[in-house]
Design an enzyme around this catalytic site. Sequence first.
Site, mmCIF file in Angstrom:
data_model
loop_
_atom_site.group_PDB
_atom_site.id
_atom_site.type_symbol
_atom_site.label_atom_id
_atom_site.label_comp_id
_atom_site.label_asym_id
_atom_site.label_seq_id
_atom_site.Cartn_x
_atom_site.Cartn_y
_atom_site.Cartn_z
ATOM 1 N N ARG A 174 7.512 -44.396 -14.352
ATOM 2 C CA ARG A 174 6.731 -43.735 -13.296
ATOM 3 C C ARG A 174 5.715 -42.735 -13.839
ATOM 4 N NH1 ARG A 174 12.113 -41.764 -10.416
ATOM 5 N NH2 ARG A 174 12.528 -41.409 -12.633
ATOM 6 N N HIS A 211 8.478 -34.590 -17.235
ATOM 7 C CA HIS A 211 8.381 -34.815 -15.786
ATOM 8 C C HIS A 211 9.664 -34.367 -15.112
ATOM 9 C CE1 HIS A 211 10.928 -38.546 -15.442
ATOM 10 N NE2 HIS A 211 10.701 -38.556 -16.742
HETATM 11 ZN ZN LIG Z 1 12.031 -38.966 -18.258
#
Ligand SMILES: [Zn+2]
Length: 233
Positions: A47, A99
């Site tokens: 992602r 992230h």
């Molecule tokens: Zn990660």
Amino acid sequence: MSRELTELLDNNRRWADAMRQREPGFFTRLAQQQSPRYMWIGCADSRVPANEITGLDPGEVFVHRNVANVVVHSDLNALSTIQFAVEHLKVKHIVVVGHYGCAGVRAAMRGIRVGLADNWLRHVQDVRLRHRKRLDHLPPEEQEDILCEMNVIEQVGNVALSTVLQDAWSRGQEVAVHGWVYGLKDGLLKDLEVTMDRPENVVPVFAAAFKRYPRVAGGDSDFGAPLDDEEAD
Ligand SMILES: [Zn+2]
């Protein structure tokens, strides 16, 4: 070939056609030389794709990704990639990008066993342990987000302290290391303001970054050894 893969090849042909129409000679130019200004060190998570998030075309960002965006001084893969980026491509900016919602960081935070990767994630657990007094008093959700940020800051420090960056700076080469974190929920990158662009500012930037995360009961205190948060207690 399965339909799932045929679809990818079809997509690829359409994409290559569109690129050629947008910029005739695009692939011919790229085939001759790459000259990216940026290097991205990010998580392998599907992602968080470097080019899409930053709106960059092929040829514009040199990418290294692994589980939980970790840079270890004994990892020849990461170090070789950084060396190539700095010494041959002469990138101007290296960005370590973590992230929120990182499964690797979550596993390290909660002590979840995931298999072989436990040994890799040990590095993130070390980050957690080193800064536990800034983490343990927070609610669990927040702990994970903050550990994602702390992990980025630690890895920025690791890149900056690598022989590759130290040598580059001693040669007078202009290259800066930055730390960002990406939000899966809103698609936005946040600058953690930990830019290190010369040897003298590595320790001050690192120390200032961790001071932003207070210890319990306002027990924030000055640092002891460089790059060693908890030594100060
Ligand atoms: Zn990660």
